[in-house]
Design a protein around this motif. Structure first.
Motif, PDB file in Angstrom:
ATOM      1  N   LYS A 121       0.882  -1.174   0.000  1.00 37.00           N
ATOM      2  CA  LYS A 121       0.000   0.000   0.000  1.00 37.00           C
ATOM      3  C   LYS A 121       0.912   1.214   0.000  1.00 37.00           C
ATOM      4  O   LYS A 121       1.661   1.436   0.959  1.00 37.00           O
ATOM      5  N   ILE A 122       0.867   1.991  -1.078  1.00 37.84           N
ATOM      6  CA  ILE A 122       1.838   3.072  -1.236  1.00 37.84           C
ATOM      7  C   ILE A 122       1.280   4.386  -0.688  1.00 37.84           C
ATOM      8  O   ILE A 122       0.078   4.537  -0.503  1.00 37.84           O
ATOM      9  N   PRO A 123       2.168   5.347  -0.432  1.00 32.80           N
ATOM     10  CA  PRO A 123       1.712   6.660   0.047  1.00 32.80           C
ATOM     11  C   PRO A 123       1.286   7.563  -1.104  1.00 32.80           C
ATOM     12  O   PRO A 123       1.372   7.194  -2.272  1.00 32.80           O
ATOM     13  N   ARG A 124       0.813   8.749  -0.760  1.00 34.67           N
ATOM     14  CA  ARG A 124       0.499   9.770  -1.770  1.00 34.67           C
ATOM     15  C   ARG A 124       0.707  11.147  -1.154  1.00 34.67           C
ATOM     16  O   ARG A 124       0.326  11.394  -0.017  1.00 34.67           O
ATOM     17  N   THR A 125       1.314  12.016  -1.859  1.00 37.90           N
ATOM     18  CA  THR A 125       1.395  13.453  -1.608  1.00 37.90           C
ATOM     19  C   THR A 125       2.457  14.004  -2.544  1.00 37.90           C
ATOM     20  O   THR A 125       3.343  13.256  -3.013  1.00 37.90           O
ATOM     21  N   GLN A 126       2.393  15.269  -2.862  1.00 43.48           N
ATOM     22  CA  GLN A 126       3.356  15.888  -3.756  1.00 43.48           C
ATOM     23  C   GLN A 126       4.777  15.703  -3.215  1.00 43.48           C
ATOM     24  O   GLN A 126       5.046  15.938  -2.035  1.00 43.48           O
ATOM     25  N   GLY A 127       5.698  15.275  -4.099  1.00 42.75           N
ATOM     26  CA  GLY A 127       7.103  15.154  -3.742  1.00 42.75           C
ATOM     27  C   GLY A 127       7.502  13.826  -3.148  1.00 42.75           C
ATOM     28  O   GLY A 127       8.675  13.638  -2.827  1.00 42.75           O
ATOM     29  N   ILE A 128       6.581  12.869  -3.034  1.00 47.22           N
ATOM     30  CA  ILE A 128       6.914  11.567  -2.453  1.00 47.22           C
ATOM     31  C   ILE A 128       7.177  10.579  -3.582  1.00 47.22           C
ATOM     32  O   ILE A 128       6.570  10.669  -4.657  1.00 47.22           O
ATOM     33  N   TRP A 129       8.078   9.602  -3.339  1.00 46.88           N
ATOM     34  CA  TRP A 129       8.544   8.715  -4.408  1.00 46.88           C
ATOM     35  C   TRP A 129       8.791   7.311  -3.848  1.00 46.88           C
ATOM     36  O   TRP A 129       9.908   6.951  -3.539  1.00 46.88           O
ATOM     37  N   PRO A 130       7.760   6.476  -3.712  1.00 49.18           N
ATOM     38  CA  PRO A 130       7.948   5.101  -3.246  1.00 49.18           C
ATOM     39  C   PRO A 130       8.386   4.191  -4.396  1.00 49.18           C
ATOM     40  O   PRO A 130       8.010   4.403  -5.557  1.00 49.18           O
ATOM     41  N   ALA A 131       9.146   3.141  -4.059  1.00 48.86           N
ATOM     42  CA  ALA A 131       9.633   2.242  -5.102  1.00 48.86           C
ATOM     43  C   ALA A 131       9.938   0.861  -4.535  1.00 48.86           C
ATOM     44  O   ALA A 131      10.349   0.705  -3.386  1.00 48.86           O
ATOM     45  N   PHE A 132       9.747  -0.154  -5.382  1.00 45.85           N
ATOM     46  CA  PHE A 132      10.161  -1.539  -5.152  1.00 45.85           C
ATOM     47  C   PHE A 132      10.905  -1.933  -6.423  1.00 45.85           C
ATOM     48  O   PHE A 132      10.325  -1.948  -7.502  1.00 45.85           O
ATOM     49  N   TRP A 133      12.224  -2.211  -6.311  1.00 42.48           N
ATOM     50  CA  TRP A 133      13.037  -2.334  -7.510  1.00 42.48           C
ATOM     51  C   TRP A 133      14.241  -3.220  -7.254  1.00 42.48           C
ATOM     52  O   TRP A 133      14.424  -3.739  -6.141  1.00 42.48           O
ATOM     53  N   MET A 134      15.063  -3.435  -8.301  1.00 44.90           N
ATOM     54  CA  MET A 134      16.219  -4.323  -8.201  1.00 44.90           C
ATOM     55  C   MET A 134      17.412  -3.726  -8.943  1.00 44.90           C
ATOM     56  O   MET A 134      17.254  -3.011  -9.935  1.00 44.90           O
ATOM     57  N   LEU A 135      18.587  -4.058  -8.442  1.00 42.80           N
ATOM     58  CA  LEU A 135      19.851  -3.660  -9.068  1.00 42.80           C
ATOM     59  C   LEU A 135      20.737  -4.877  -9.269  1.00 42.80           C
ATOM     60  O   LEU A 135      20.728  -5.810  -8.464  1.00 42.80           O
ATOM     61  N   GLY A 136      21.544  -4.807 -10.346  1.00 42.82           N
ATOM     62  CA  GLY A 136      22.474  -5.883 -10.638  1.00 42.82           C
ATOM     63  C   GLY A 136      23.884  -5.624 -10.150  1.00 42.82           C
ATOM     64  O   GLY A 136      24.793  -6.406 -10.445  1.00 42.82           O
ATOM     65  N   GLY A 137      24.111  -4.541  -9.398  1.00 46.70           N
ATOM     66  CA  GLY A 137      25.437  -4.229  -8.876  1.00 46.70           C
ATOM     67  C   GLY A 137      25.623  -2.739  -8.727  1.00 46.70           C
ATOM     68  O   GLY A 137      24.677  -1.957  -8.888  1.00 46.70           O
TER      69      GLY A 137
END
Length: 416
Positions: free
Chosen positions: A142-158
Motif C-alpha cells: 500500500k503506497i503513500p500519496r502526496t506531492q514530492g513523495i517517491w515510493p519504489a520496489f526495484w532491483m539492481l544488478g550491482g
C-alpha cells in the motif's frame, strides 16, 4: 518518456554488497503457496526461494538476516531531499504482519547534500543477504500519496550503474496517485531513456487507498510486469534497439520512499507528512519451464487449445486432441481469469451475442476475461451470461470455441 530521473544514486552502494553479486545466495526452496488473486501467471512459480511476511511485534526492526540499510543524505544521484536512516522511526513492523516505511519531516539533526536535512526515510536492500538470477519477484504494498513523495520496489544488478542493470518493479510519484511505472535501465537506455510503461487504475481509484500486488516474471530473455495479476508490459532484447541486454546475472531487491528529486519534484504547500509505505510481503519464486498449468477437457475428451501455440493477441482458442503441450496448459490464479502462454481467455471485443468467438489476449482486467466454473461444469462469462461452447457441437480437431446461451449440452461441459 516519462522517466526523467537519473538513477545515479546507485553509484553509492556499499562495495561489500556489490561484491556479493558474483553468486546467488539462496535459501532452501520451500513449497510454493497457491497463487493469490493478485498473483500473475505467465510462468507459474514452482517453489518459493525467499520471502518475508514481516511477522513480529509492533516497533520491531525488519529482520537483519534479510534486509540491510542504505544510510545517508547524498541526494542519491537524483537531488533527493531525505536522509535515509536505520531507525525504527523510519522502518518497523506494525505488529499486524506488515513492514511500514515512514517518511517524516525533521527539524534538524541530519546533514544532507544541500545542508540540514528536512526529511528522513528508509531504504532497505538485500545486497548483502540475498541475490537471485531469474524468477518471480512480488510484493503486496500500500503506497503513500502526496506531492514530492517517491515510493519504489526495484532491483539492481550491482554498483556499476547502468551497466549492471536496473529493474524497477514499481515506482510512483506523488502527483500521480493513480499510476505506477515499471522500467528497465541499462547501457544506452538509462535515466530518461529507460524503457518502460505505466499502469493506471480505472475510475479515478488511487493506489494509496488499498493494497496492490506488484510483480515481475524475469526469465533469460524477457521481463514481464503485472499489477494485481494484470499484465501491462513485457520487454525482451528486441526492445533495446541494439543495446545490450544486461539482465542475465544476480540482482538484489530494494524498497524505499524518497522525498523530492528530479522526477517527482519537491514538497510544496500541499504536501502532507508523515507518509507511509506498508508492505504485506515480499516473495521470490522460481519460474516453471514448459507446462505451467493443467488441461481443460471437454467434448469427446479433447482439450481447450491455443491454435498453433501462438501467444499473439487474437489467436483463436479451439478444441484439439490433448497432447500435453503448453498450448493446452491453463491456470486459474484466483482473479476470475483463465490463462495460458501468459495471456487470458477472452471473449472477442467484449461481445455478448451467441457465436462470439473466444481468443487469447493480453490480460487487461476486462469483464470479457472473467469466467465462473459452475457445479454443473459450465464455464460462464458473467458479462454475457453465456457459456464457453464448442462451435456446432463438432468434436473435430481445430473446431473454434465461442460463447453461446447455456443449454446444458455436452459441447458446453468442461473438466477444469
Amino acid at each position: 518518456m516519462r522517466f526523467p530521473h537519473s538513477r545515479l544514486r546507485t553509484r553509492v552502494l556499499l562495495a561489500a554488497g556489490a561484491a556479493l553479486l558474483g553468486t546467488a545466495l539462496l535459501q532452501a526452496p520451500a513449497t510454493a503457496r497457491t497463487p493469490s488473486a493478485g498473483s500473475a501467471d505467465a510462468m507459474a512459480p514452482q517453489a518459493v526461494i525467499w520471502e518475508d511476511n514481516f511477522d513480529g511485534p509492533a516497533g520491531q526492526a525488519p529482520d537483519q538476516n534479510k534486509w540491510r540499510y542504505d544510510i545517508g543524505g547524498s541526494g542519491w544521484g537524483n537531488n533527493e531531499r531525505q536522509y535515509y536512516t536505520n531507525s525504527t522511526r523510519n522502518s518497523a513492523l506494525d505488529g499486524g504482519g506488515n513492514l511500514v516505511i515512514t517518511a517524516r519531516r525533521e527539524s534538524g539533526g541530519f546533514q544532507c547534500h544541500y545542508g540540514t536535512c528536512e526529511y528522513t526515510s528508509a531504504r532497505l536492500l538485500t545486497a548483502q543477504t540475498f541475490t537471485q538470477t531469474y524468477g518471480r519477484f512480488e510484493a503486496r504494498i500500500k503506497i503513500p500519496r502526496t506531492q514530492g513523495i517517491w515510493p519504489a520496489f526495484w532491483m539492481l544488478g550491482g554498483g556499476n550503474w547502468p551497466n549492471d542493470g536496473e529493474i524497477d518493479i514499481m515506482e510512483n510519484i506523488g502527483r500521480e496517485p493513480s499510476t505506477v511505472h515499471g522500467t528497465i535501465h541499462g547501457p544506452g537506455y538509462s535515466g530518461g531513456a529507460g524503457i518502460g510503461a505505466s499502469y493506471t487504475l480505472p475510475g479515478g481509484q488511487q493506489f494509496a487507498d488499498a493494497f496492490h500486488t506488484f510483480t515481475v516474471d524475469w526469465a533469460p530473455d524477457s521481463i514481464t510486469w503485472y499489477m494485481d495479476g494484470i499484465q501491462y508490459q513485457r520487454r525482451t532484447p528486441a526492445d533495446l534497439g541494439g543495446n545490450t541486454w544486461v539482465f542475465n546475472h544476480p540482482f538484489f531487491m530494494i524498497m524505499n520512499v524518497a522525498v523530492g528529486g528530479n522526477w517527482p519534484g519537491y514538497p510544496d504547500g500541499t504536501t502532507v507528512l508523515p507518509q507511509t509505505m506498508t508492505i504485506d510481503y515480499v516473495r521470490v519464486s522460481t519460474l516453471g519451464s514448459g507446462s505451467s498449468g493443467t488441461p481443460i477437457t471437454g467434448l469427446a475428451g479433447k482439450c481447450v487449445d491455443v491454435a498453433g501455440a501462438n501467444s499473439a493477441d487474437g489467436t483463436t482458442v479451439q478444441l484439439y486432441e490433448c497432447n500435453g503441450t503448453v498450448a493446452q496448459q491453463w491456470t486459474r490464479p484466483g482473479d476470475g481469469t483463465i490463462r495460458a502462454l501468459g495471456k487470458c481467455l477472452d471473449v472477442a471485443n467484449a461481445g455478448t451475442a451467441d457465436g462470439t468467438r473466444v481468443q487469447l489476449v493480453s490480460c487487461n482486467g476486462n469483464a470479457a476475461q472473467q469466467w465462473v466454473y459452475t457445479s454443473g461444469r459450465d464455464l460462464v462469462n458473467p458479462q454475457a451470461n453465456k457459456c464457453l461452447d464448442v462451435t456446432g457441437n463438432n468434436s473435430a480437431n481445430a473446431t473454434p470455441l465461442q460463447i453461446w446461451t447455456c443449454t446444458g449440452g455436452a459441447n458446453q461441459k468442461w473438466t477444469v
